[in-house]
Design an enzyme around this catalytic site. Structure first.
Site, PDB file in Angstrom:
ATOM      1  N   ASP A 201       0.829  -1.199   0.000  1.00  0.00           N
ATOM      2  CA  ASP A 201       0.000   0.000   0.000  1.00  0.00           C
ATOM      3  C   ASP A 201       0.872   1.261   0.000  1.00  0.00           C
ATOM      4  O   ASP A 201       1.880   1.330   0.706  1.00  0.00           O
ATOM      5  CB  ASP A 201      -0.848  -0.030   1.286  1.00  0.00           C
ATOM      6  CG  ASP A 201      -1.940   1.013   1.298  1.00  0.00           C
ATOM      7  OD1 ASP A 201      -2.773   0.993   0.386  1.00  0.00           O
ATOM      8  OD2 ASP A 201      -1.966   1.844   2.234  1.00  0.00           O
ATOM      9  N   GLU A 244       1.578  -0.379  -5.066  1.00  0.00           N
ATOM     10  CA  GLU A 244       0.576   0.637  -5.399  1.00  0.00           C
ATOM     11  C   GLU A 244       1.288   1.977  -5.420  1.00  0.00           C
ATOM     12  O   GLU A 244       1.657   2.510  -4.371  1.00  0.00           O
ATOM     13  CB  GLU A 244      -0.536   0.650  -4.352  1.00  0.00           C
ATOM     14  CG  GLU A 244      -1.661   1.592  -4.727  1.00  0.00           C
ATOM     15  CD  GLU A 244      -2.203   2.428  -3.572  1.00  0.00           C
ATOM     16  OE1 GLU A 244      -3.204   3.109  -3.789  1.00  0.00           O
ATOM     17  OE2 GLU A 244      -1.619   2.422  -2.469  1.00  0.00           O
TER      18      GLU A 244
HETATM   19  C1  NOJ Z   1      -4.502   3.067  -0.616  1.00  0.00           C
HETATM   20  C2  NOJ Z   1      -5.646   2.121  -0.467  1.00  0.00           C
HETATM   21  O1  NOJ Z   1      -5.938   1.570  -1.728  1.00  0.00           O
HETATM   22  C3  NOJ Z   1      -6.795   2.908   0.107  1.00  0.00           C
HETATM   23  O2  NOJ Z   1      -7.979   2.160   0.111  1.00  0.00           O
HETATM   24  C4  NOJ Z   1      -6.434   3.368   1.497  1.00  0.00           C
HETATM   25  O3  NOJ Z   1      -7.437   4.224   1.987  1.00  0.00           O
HETATM   26  C5  NOJ Z   1      -5.120   4.135   1.480  1.00  0.00           C
HETATM   27  N1  NOJ Z   1      -4.095   3.518   0.688  1.00  0.00           N
HETATM   28  C6  NOJ Z   1      -4.584   4.303   2.887  1.00  0.00           C
HETATM   29  O4  NOJ Z   1      -4.096   3.078   3.354  1.00  0.00           O
END
Ligand code: NOJ
Length: 555
Positions: A201, A244
């Site tokens: 993440d 991500e």
């Molecule tokens: C990216 C995630 O995809 C999202 O759902 C989340 O709110 C944020 N990171 C914070 O962890």
């Protein structure tokens, strides 16, 4: 290159345990329910399951606010249930990826509770503090409109703490060697329990310099990514990290590393945004350009290709008029938009449930360079519930049947209501009904996945964009081990004749064998092909005669 890099030709399916299947009737999905559905996923052709966060959490950001990294949230089951699940996947030859959320913790995490309680706490320096309010505290919010600041004052600590996301998600000080060691320990723990890797993440924020001095252009420590990889490869050689990182193409290459020594996989946000622009405007040129711009330089690197995920469709990096075109086509109403940059709907309602456009979109997802990453419910064209706040509208229970709660749970009340009534309600859109209908979307998805698995050229091969002189048409060619595949897509509602040359001037004109139907294509004398694509039509061809439905060589 060795062909057992499993992630190069995988079919990834993302789900949250919470919303998939409830086994004990408490209204919340759990590992036991999910484990019972593994044959369904296997039958669909899924080869890797990506689980969204399931660790202990107060659940204020759907689990992306972790309060204990080494525990399953009791609502979903126990560590024992988790291991049964990973074992069930292994028995069916499926991999498991899990979310790794280490940019921040929940403010309820014992580390943060200790850190805020005293400047002498051993965890004080695990977070990012400032005695005074930093000048840029009202900048850099990831959720504008909902999140007011990136620095919040904490009464107990008598200091401001930094949070890139919501105020209940304090950022970890990832530059601290103790934090880095803990992070590896977390990975090591889950690897030991049977996972094959992580969807990491918020990677750009994990590796960015943090603190009041960092300002708006913080330095980045890419070395951290290399050390994560080294650790994982040593512990379990076939484990991967899928990052991500919604960054520009030039920047994203650094995440893979010049020698392919950092992340194995990254989501291709750049292509994703241009793909939606192409679907909205019937102009595939920016998409073709994005494909060229994101050619990974290294063979082990792989893109994750997706349509919609659990967040909003982020259009932030499109040109303003392109963004406007996508808003007008797919999210004209303010209630459909989010954070001033995106659309929060699921794909099927965006495309008004139009089967031709859905097939076009998924045919693209399965044939763009990389590994397709589906989202639960995609296979039955599930809808959304815009009455729910922010991104929750697209996180409703899986629709299994026409029983109450869509067969997801026997509870009176579920964690979020199943979508009921209207064109997308569980009464009409559900797995049981589509399973019995040979022409259903579910059966189409199953067939297209089967074909995608038999076209490893897409996962492994070199991709080139073939000129068509028609901006509504996209023609791609993949080459791998003496095999070539050509895929065509028409973004326009009207039929188009696409004229293209699959091979170079020096290649013999070759027949194109249709992989999905009996309509093959013969070359003209000069090697060019003319194919009439119906509105939103698509074709998958293998170069060569009928024998080449199957690959020429399997070396
Ligand atoms: C990216 C995630 O995809 C999202 O759902 C989340 O709110 C944020 N990171 C914070 O962890």
């Amino acid at each position: 290159m060795i062909t057992d890099l499993w992630y190069k030709n995988a079919i990834v399916y993302c789900l949250s345990v919470e919303s998939f299947m409830d086994s004990d009737g408490d209204g919340v999905g759990d590992f036991r329910g999910l484990t019972r559905r593994l044959d369904y996923l296997h039958g669909l052709g899924v080869t890797a399951v990506w689980l969204m966060p399931f660790q202990a959490s107060p659940g204020r950001d759907d689990g992306y606010d972790v309060s204990s990294y080494y525990d399953v949230d009791p609502r979903y089951g126990t560590l024992g249930d988790f291991v049964e699940f990973t074992h069930g996947c292994k028995q069916r030859g499926m991999r498991v990826l899990i979310d790794l959320v280490v940019n921040h913790t929940s403010d309820q995490h014992p580390w943060f509770k200790s850190a805020r309680s005293s400047p002498d706490s051993p965890y004080r320096d695990w977070y990012v503090w400032s005695k005074t309010k930093p000048k840029d505290a009202d900048q850099g919010m990831v959720f504008p409109g909902v999140q007011k600041t990136t620095w919040t004052y904490d009464e107990a600590a008598k200091a401001y703490y930094f949070h890139r996301f919501y105020e209940f998600q304090p950022d970890l000080n990832t530059a601290n060697p103790h934090v880095q060691a803990e992070l590896l320990k977390i990975m090591g723990f889950w690897i030991q329990l049977g996972v094959s890797g992580f969807r990491m993440d918020a990677v750009p924020f994990v590796i960015a310099e943090k603190g009041p001095q960092a300002g708006q252009e913080p330095k980045t420590d890419f070395g951290m990514l290399r050390s994560f990889r080294e650790f994982l490869q040593w512990r379990k050689g076939d484990s991967v990290i899928l990052g991500e990182a919604n960054v520009l193409p030039k920047e994203s290459m650094k995440y893979f590393g010049d020698d392919g020594d950092r992340l194995q996989m990254m989501f291709n946000f750049h292509v994703n945004q241009r793909l939606f622009y192409a679907l909205a405007s019937a102009d595939a040129e920016p998409l073709a350009k994005a494909i060229k711009e994101t050619k990974p330089a290294y063979g082990t690197a792989q893109w994750g290709v997706f349509l919609r995920n659990h967040d909003e469709l982020d259009l932030g990096r499109l040109e303003p008029e392109q963004r406007q075109a996508v808003f007008e086509a797919f999210g004209p109403d303010k209630s459909m938009q989010l954070y001033d940059r995106g659309i929060r709907r699921r794909l099927a309602p965006m495309l008004s449930g139009d089967r031709r456009r859905l097939e076009l979109a998924y045919s693209l997802m399965f044939t763009l360079p990389g590994t397709p990453v589906m989202r639960y419910g995609d296979e039955i064209a599930m809808g959304d519930d815009l009455k729910l706040a922010e991104r929750y509208c697209a996180r409703t229970p899986m629709q299994w049947s026409r029983e109450p709660n869509g067969g997801f749970s026997t509870a009176e009340k579920t964690f979020l209501p199943a979508i009921s009534g209207g064109g997308f309600g569980y009464e009409t859109v559900n797995v049981a009904a589509q399973r019995r209908d040979p022409n259903s979307f579910l059966n189409w998805i199953e067939r297209i996945i089967r074909m995608r698995q038999e076209v490893p050229e897409i996962g492994w091969g070199a991709c080139s964009v073939l000129p068509t002189r028609d901006k509504a048409a996209l023609a791609l060619r993949y080459d791998w081990r003496n095999n070539a595949v050509v895929v065509l897509h028409n973004f326009d509602a009207a039929p188009r004749e696409v004229v293209f040359r699959p091979g170079g001037e020096d290649e013999e004109p070759d027949e194109l064998t249709n992989l999905l139907s009996d309509e093959h294509s013969q070359p003209e004398a000069d090697g060019r092909h003319r194919v009439v694509l119906e509105g939103y039509g698509y074709r998958w061809y293998r170069l060569g005669g009928l024998d080449y439905i199957l690959k020429r060589s399997d070396i």
